[in-house]
Motif scaffolding. Structure first.
Motif, PDB file in Angstrom:
ATOM      1  N   ARG A  27     -34.607  20.209  32.430  1.00 37.19           N
ATOM      2  CA  ARG A  27     -35.264  21.520  32.330  1.00 37.19           C
ATOM      3  C   ARG A  27     -36.744  21.339  31.991  1.00 37.19           C
ATOM      4  O   ARG A  27     -37.613  21.968  32.594  1.00 37.19           O
ATOM      5  CB  ARG A  27     -34.555  22.373  31.276  1.00 37.19           C
ATOM      6  N   GLU A  28     -37.029  20.440  31.071  1.00 37.03           N
ATOM      7  CA  GLU A  28     -38.415  20.177  30.673  1.00 37.03           C
ATOM      8  C   GLU A  28     -39.243  19.680  31.863  1.00 37.03           C
ATOM      9  O   GLU A  28     -40.346  20.180  32.110  1.00 37.03           O
ATOM     10  CB  GLU A  28     -38.427  19.131  29.552  1.00 37.03           C
ATOM     11  N   ALA A  29     -38.715  18.714  32.604  1.00 37.71           N
ATOM     12  CA  ALA A  29     -39.433  18.178  33.763  1.00 37.71           C
ATOM     13  C   ALA A  29     -39.658  19.266  34.808  1.00 37.71           C
ATOM     14  O   ALA A  29     -40.755  19.396  35.367  1.00 37.71           O
ATOM     15  CB  ALA A  29     -38.663  16.998  34.369  1.00 37.71           C
ATOM     16  N   PHE A  30     -38.633  20.064  35.074  1.00 37.58           N
ATOM     17  CA  PHE A  30     -38.750  21.139  36.059  1.00 37.58           C
ATOM     18  C   PHE A  30     -39.813  22.150  35.640  1.00 37.58           C
ATOM     19  O   PHE A  30     -40.685  22.516  36.435  1.00 37.58           O
ATOM     20  CB  PHE A  30     -37.399  21.845  36.243  1.00 37.58           C
ATOM     21  N   PHE A  38     -48.033  20.732  36.151  1.00 36.45           N
ATOM     22  CA  PHE A  38     -48.398  19.354  35.838  1.00 36.45           C
ATOM     23  C   PHE A  38     -48.012  18.426  36.986  1.00 36.45           C
ATOM     24  O   PHE A  38     -47.036  18.676  37.699  1.00 36.45           O
ATOM     25  CB  PHE A  38     -47.661  18.872  34.580  1.00 36.45           C
ATOM     26  N   LYS A  39     -48.746  17.348  37.125  1.00 31.34           N
ATOM     27  CA  LYS A  39     -48.388  16.284  38.060  1.00 31.34           C
ATOM     28  C   LYS A  39     -47.382  15.374  37.349  1.00 31.34           C
ATOM     29  O   LYS A  39     -47.313  15.350  36.121  1.00 31.34           O
ATOM     30  CB  LYS A  39     -49.624  15.496  38.465  1.00 31.34           C
ATOM     31  N   PHE A  40     -46.597  14.614  38.129  1.00 27.97           N
ATOM     32  CA  PHE A  40     -45.604  13.730  37.527  1.00 27.97           C
ATOM     33  C   PHE A  40     -46.241  12.786  36.503  1.00 27.97           C
ATOM     34  O   PHE A  40     -45.686  12.563  35.423  1.00 27.97           O
ATOM     35  CB  PHE A  40     -44.859  12.920  38.601  1.00 27.97           C
ATOM     36  N   ARG A  41     -47.392  12.243  36.834  1.00 26.99           N
ATOM     37  CA  ARG A  41     -48.090  11.329  35.928  1.00 26.99           C
ATOM     38  C   ARG A  41     -48.424  12.015  34.611  1.00 26.99           C
ATOM     39  O   ARG A  41     -48.259  11.442  33.530  1.00 26.99           O
ATOM     40  CB  ARG A  41     -49.362  10.803  36.592  1.00 26.99           C
ATOM     41  N   GLU A  42     -48.883  13.250  34.693  1.00 32.26           N
ATOM     42  CA  GLU A  42     -49.255  14.002  33.492  1.00 32.26           C
ATOM     43  C   GLU A  42     -48.027  14.289  32.621  1.00 32.26           C
ATOM     44  O   GLU A  42     -48.097  14.196  31.387  1.00 32.26           O
ATOM     45  CB  GLU A  42     -49.936  15.313  33.876  1.00 32.26           C
ATOM     46  N   VAL A  49     -42.317   9.043  28.802  1.00 33.36           N
ATOM     47  CA  VAL A  49     -41.358   8.288  29.618  1.00 33.36           C
ATOM     48  C   VAL A  49     -42.051   7.893  30.913  1.00 33.36           C
ATOM     49  O   VAL A  49     -43.122   8.411  31.229  1.00 33.36           O
ATOM     50  CB  VAL A  49     -40.069   9.095  29.916  1.00 33.36           C
ATOM     51  N   SER A  50     -41.438   6.991  31.668  1.00 31.34           N
ATOM     52  CA  SER A  50     -42.068   6.529  32.897  1.00 31.34           C
ATOM     53  C   SER A  50     -42.152   7.651  33.930  1.00 31.34           C
ATOM     54  O   SER A  50     -41.367   8.611  33.897  1.00 31.34           O
ATOM     55  CB  SER A  50     -41.297   5.347  33.485  1.00 31.34           C
ATOM     56  N   GLU A  51     -43.080   7.497  34.845  1.00 34.06           N
ATOM     57  CA  GLU A  51     -43.237   8.476  35.922  1.00 34.06           C
ATOM     58  C   GLU A  51     -41.976   8.542  36.779  1.00 34.06           C
ATOM     59  O   GLU A  51     -41.566   9.621  37.210  1.00 34.06           O
ATOM     60  CB  GLU A  51     -44.460   8.123  36.767  1.00 34.06           C
ATOM     61  N   SER A  52     -41.338   7.401  37.014  1.00 31.61           N
ATOM     62  CA  SER A  52     -40.114   7.397  37.825  1.00 31.61           C
ATOM     63  C   SER A  52     -38.988   8.159  37.113  1.00 31.61           C
ATOM     64  O   SER A  52     -38.177   8.826  37.763  1.00 31.61           O
ATOM     65  CB  SER A  52     -39.683   5.979  38.179  1.00 31.61           C
ATOM     66  N   SER A  56     -37.068  11.425  38.594  1.00 31.44           N
ATOM     67  CA  SER A  56     -35.604  11.494  38.668  1.00 31.44           C
ATOM     68  C   SER A  56     -35.086  12.746  37.990  1.00 31.44           C
ATOM     69  O   SER A  56     -34.222  13.447  38.535  1.00 31.44           O
ATOM     70  CB  SER A  56     -34.973  10.270  37.996  1.00 31.44           C
ATOM     71  N   ARG A  57     -35.608  13.045  36.812  1.00 32.69           N
ATOM     72  CA  ARG A  57     -35.170  14.235  36.089  1.00 32.69           C
ATOM     73  C   ARG A  57     -35.478  15.495  36.891  1.00 32.69           C
ATOM     74  O   ARG A  57     -34.649  16.409  36.977  1.00 32.69           O
ATOM     75  CB  ARG A  57     -35.850  14.309  34.718  1.00 32.69           C
ATOM     76  N   TRP A  58     -36.667  15.537  37.493  1.00 35.36           N
ATOM     77  CA  TRP A  58     -37.065  16.691  38.299  1.00 35.36           C
ATOM     78  C   TRP A  58     -36.151  16.830  39.519  1.00 35.36           C
ATOM     79  O   TRP A  58     -35.696  17.921  39.834  1.00 35.36           O
ATOM     80  CB  TRP A  58     -38.532  16.553  38.719  1.00 35.36           C
ATOM     81  N   ARG A  59     -35.868  15.704  40.194  1.00 37.02           N
ATOM     82  CA  ARG A  59     -34.987  15.739  41.373  1.00 37.02           C
ATOM     83  C   ARG A  59     -33.583  16.212  41.014  1.00 37.02           C
ATOM     84  O   ARG A  59     -32.985  17.011  41.735  1.00 37.02           O
ATOM     85  CB  ARG A  59     -34.921  14.359  42.052  1.00 37.02           C
ATOM     86  N   TYR A  60     -33.043  15.703  39.907  1.00 38.48           N
ATOM     87  CA  TYR A  60     -31.718  16.154  39.472  1.00 38.48           C
ATOM     88  C   TYR A  60     -31.733  17.652  39.176  1.00 38.48           C
ATOM     89  O   TYR A  60     -30.808  18.378  39.534  1.00 38.48           O
ATOM     90  CB  TYR A  60     -31.246  15.384  38.236  1.00 38.48           C
TER      91      TYR A  60
END
Length: 73
Positions: A27-30, A38-42, A49-52, A56-60
């Motif tokens: 939920r936080e990533a989404f 925000f961009k993934f890097r941000e 946590v790592s960008e990857s 992954s969290r966003w994709r899930y």
């Protein structure tokens, strides 16, 4: 139109419920990506946590939301 407003309200309610069902990390990533822009890097830098992992969290999250909200498509 009133119908469109009701539809928007119902979708908003369904989205809120679907977001509540996600694990907190997803939920936080989404929300950081889709709502705050925000961009993934941000996001990675903000939550430590790592960008990857963020991707992954966003994709899930996206996958689960698609399934949960498929009737609205």
């Amino acid at each position: 139109t009133p119908q469109a407003e009701v539809g928007d309200l119902l979708f908003s309610s369904a989205l809120t419920e679907a977001l509540a069902l996600l694990p907190e990390e997803q939920r936080e990533a989404f929300l950081m990506k889709e709502v705050l822009g925000f961009k993934f890097r941000e996001i990675s830098e903000q939550i430590g946590v790592s960008e990857s992992t963020v991707k992954s969290r966003w994709r899930y999250a996206m996958s689960k939301l698609r399934v949960t909200l498929e009737d609205w498509a």
